[in-house]
Scaffold this active site. Structure first.
Site, PDB file in Angstrom:
ATOM      1  N   LYS A 193       0.839  -1.100   0.026  1.00  0.00           N
ATOM      2  CA  LYS A 193      -0.190   0.044  -0.147  1.00  0.00           C
ATOM      3  C   LYS A 193       0.794   1.112  -0.101  1.00  0.00           C
ATOM      4  CE  LYS A 193      -3.781  -2.400   2.199  1.00  0.00           C
ATOM      5  NZ  LYS A 193      -4.679  -2.624   3.438  1.00  0.00           N
TER       6      LYS A 193
ATOM      7  N   TYR B  87     -12.241  -2.399  -3.268  1.00  0.00           N
ATOM      8  CA  TYR B  87     -12.851  -2.536  -1.958  1.00  0.00           C
ATOM      9  C   TYR B  87     -14.283  -2.750  -2.004  1.00  0.00           C
ATOM     10  CZ  TYR B  87      -8.111  -2.408   0.419  1.00  0.00           C
ATOM     11  OH  TYR B  87      -6.868  -2.731   0.576  1.00  0.00           O
TER      12      TYR B  87
ATOM     13  N   ASN C  21      -1.801  -0.191   7.408  1.00  0.00           N
ATOM     14  CA  ASN C  21      -1.194  -1.625   7.699  1.00  0.00           C
ATOM     15  C   ASN C  21      -0.418  -2.106   6.481  1.00  0.00           C
ATOM     16  OD1 ASN C  21      -3.426  -2.013   5.916  1.00  0.00           O
ATOM     17  ND2 ASN C  21      -4.661  -3.240   7.497  1.00  0.00           N
TER      18      ASN C  21
ATOM     19  N   HIS D 295      -1.727  -5.536   1.550  1.00  0.00           N
ATOM     20  CA  HIS D 295      -2.896  -6.328   1.213  1.00  0.00           C
ATOM     21  C   HIS D 295      -2.726  -7.738   0.585  1.00  0.00           C
ATOM     22  CE1 HIS D 295      -6.887  -7.302  -0.711  1.00  0.00           C
ATOM     23  NE2 HIS D 295      -6.056  -7.836  -1.512  1.00  0.00           N
TER      24      HIS D 295
ATOM     25  N   GLU E 209      -9.036 -10.327  -8.126  1.00  0.00           N
ATOM     26  CA  GLU E 209      -8.169  -9.362  -8.150  1.00  0.00           C
ATOM     27  C   GLU E 209      -6.916  -9.022  -9.171  1.00  0.00           C
ATOM     28  OE1 GLU E 209      -7.007  -9.310  -3.686  1.00  0.00           O
ATOM     29  OE2 GLU E 209      -9.359  -8.929  -3.364  1.00  0.00           O
TER      30      GLU E 209
HETATM   31  P1  IDP Z   1      -7.713  -7.174   5.386  1.00  0.00           P
HETATM   32  O1  IDP Z   1      -6.776  -6.172   4.665  1.00  0.00           O
HETATM   33  O2  IDP Z   1      -6.830  -7.611   6.732  1.00  0.00           O
HETATM   34  O3  IDP Z   1      -8.185  -8.161   4.638  1.00  0.00           O
HETATM   35  P2  IDP Z   1     -10.391  -6.125   5.586  1.00  0.00           P
HETATM   36  O4  IDP Z   1     -11.297  -6.148   6.818  1.00  0.00           O
HETATM   37  O5  IDP Z   1     -10.503  -6.753   4.161  1.00  0.00           O
HETATM   38  O6  IDP Z   1      -8.746  -6.239   5.869  1.00  0.00           O
HETATM   39  O7  IDP Z   1     -10.330  -4.504   5.367  1.00  0.00           O
HETATM   40  C1  IDP Z   1      -9.475  -3.968   4.213  1.00  0.00           C
HETATM   41  C2  IDP Z   1      -8.659  -2.770   4.744  1.00  0.00           C
HETATM   42  O8  IDP Z   1      -9.425  -1.751   5.046  1.00  0.00           O
HETATM   43  C3  IDP Z   1      -7.829  -3.096   5.738  1.00  0.00           C
HETATM   44  O9  IDP Z   1      -6.482  -3.810   5.540  1.00  0.00           O
HETATM   45  C4  IDP Z   1      -7.454  -1.441   6.035  1.00  0.00           C
HETATM   46  O10 IDP Z   1      -6.492  -0.743   5.475  1.00  0.00           O
HETATM   47  C5  IDP Z   1      -8.988  -0.773   5.992  1.00  0.00           C
HETATM   48  N1  IDP Z   1      -9.573  -1.073   7.257  1.00  0.00           N
HETATM   49  C6  IDP Z   1     -10.488  -2.224   7.569  1.00  0.00           C
HETATM   50  N2  IDP Z   1     -11.052  -1.832   8.852  1.00  0.00           N
HETATM   51  C7  IDP Z   1     -10.785  -0.515   9.236  1.00  0.00           C
HETATM   52  C8  IDP Z   1     -11.216   0.313  10.160  1.00  0.00           C
HETATM   53  O11 IDP Z   1     -11.742  -0.106  11.193  1.00  0.00           O
HETATM   54  N3  IDP Z   1     -10.498   1.493  10.257  1.00  0.00           N
HETATM   55  C9  IDP Z   1      -9.783   1.951   9.209  1.00  0.00           C
HETATM   56  N4  IDP Z   1      -9.421   1.089   7.847  1.00  0.00           N
HETATM   57  C10 IDP Z   1     -10.019  -0.153   8.115  1.00  0.00           C
HETATM   58 MG    MG Z   2      -9.620  -8.004   3.071  1.00  0.00          MG
END
Ligand code: IDP
Ligand code: MG
Length: 160
Positions: A20, A60, A123, A126, A137
Site C-alpha cells: 500500500k 474494496y 497496515n 494487502h 483481484e
Molecule cells: P484485510 O486487509 O486484513 O483483509 P479488511 O477487513 O478486508 O482487512 O479491510 C481492508 C482494509 O481496509 C484493511 O487492510 C485496512 O486498510 C482498512 N480497514 C479495515 N478496517 C478498518 C477500520 O476499522 N478503520 C480504518 N481502516 C480499516
Molecule cells: Mg480483506
C-alpha cells in the site's frame, strides 16, 4: 476419500499482494517482497502503479457500506502502490498468515504487519482473502500479458 482430500490441499492458487502507499513511502517494498520470495512462492506479476479512485472502489467494493470506506479510498490512492501476483500451493491462506491480522497491534510478531506497522488504517500490505478473490483481484489490477507464466529453476528444491 483421503487421497482426494490431500489432492485438493495440493492445489496451486493465485493471490494478489499489494504494498500500500504507506509501505512504498516508508521504503518497505523490498522487505515485503522478500518475505514472499524467501518463503518459496512464485512471483508472476509486479508493477508500481498509481491507483485511480474507480479501481480502489471496485477492489474494496465489499466494504462500501463501512464508515471508513471514503478514508480507505483516499489512503489507497494517496500514492503509488506495488501490485503483485503470486502463485503457490495453499498460497492464499499462507500469505494471510505471513501478512498478519488486519490490526497491526494485534498481528503476531514475525508477521509483516506485526513487525512493521502500528495502525489498521496504515497496515502497509494487502493480501486476497480467498482463491476466488485472488483471481478476481489479479484480473482487476493486471492487464492481459502483464502476468508471466514461468518455471523457477529452484522448483525441485522447494517441493518434492
Ligand atoms: P484485510 O486487509 O486484513 O483483509 P479488511 O477487513 O478486508 O482487512 O479491510 C481492508 C482494509 O481496509 C484493511 O487492510 C485496512 O486498510 C482498512 N480497514 C479495515 N478496517 C478498518 C477500520 O476499522 N478503520 C480504518 N481502516 C480499516
Ligand atoms: Mg480483506
Amino acid at each position: 476419500f483421503l487421497p482426494r482430500l490431500v489432492a485438493s490441499m495440493e492445489e496451486i492458487e493465485e493471490t494478489y499482494i499489494m504494498v500500500k502507499p504507506d509501505g512504498v513511502q516508508r521504503g518497505l517494498v523490498g522487505e515485503i517482497i522478500s518475505r514472499f520470495e524467501k518463503k518459496g512462492f512464485k512471483l508472476t506479476g509486479l508493477k508500481l502503479f498509481q491507483c485511480p479512485k474507480e479501481l480502489a472502489e471496485e477492489h474494496y467494493k465489499d466494504l462500501q457500506s463501512k464508515p471508513f470506506f471514503p478514508k480507505l479510498i483516499d489512503y489507497i490512492t494517496s500514492g503509488p502502490v506495488v501490485c503483485m501476483a503470486w502463485e503457490g500451493v495453499g498460497i492464499v491462506a499462507s500469505a494471510r498468515k505471513l501478512i498478519g491480522s488486519t490490526n497491526p497491534l494485534q498481528a503476531e510478531p514475525g508477521t509483516i504487519r506485526g513487525d512493521l506497522a502500528v495502525q489498521t488504517g496504515r497496515n502497509i500490505v494487502h493480501g486476497s482473502d480467498s482463491p476466488e478473490n485472488g483471481k478476481r483481484e489479479i484480473a482487476l489490477w493486471f492487464k492481459e500479458g502483464e502476468v508471466c507464466e514461468w518455471t523457477p529453476a529452484l522448483a525441485p528444491w522447494l517441493r518434492e
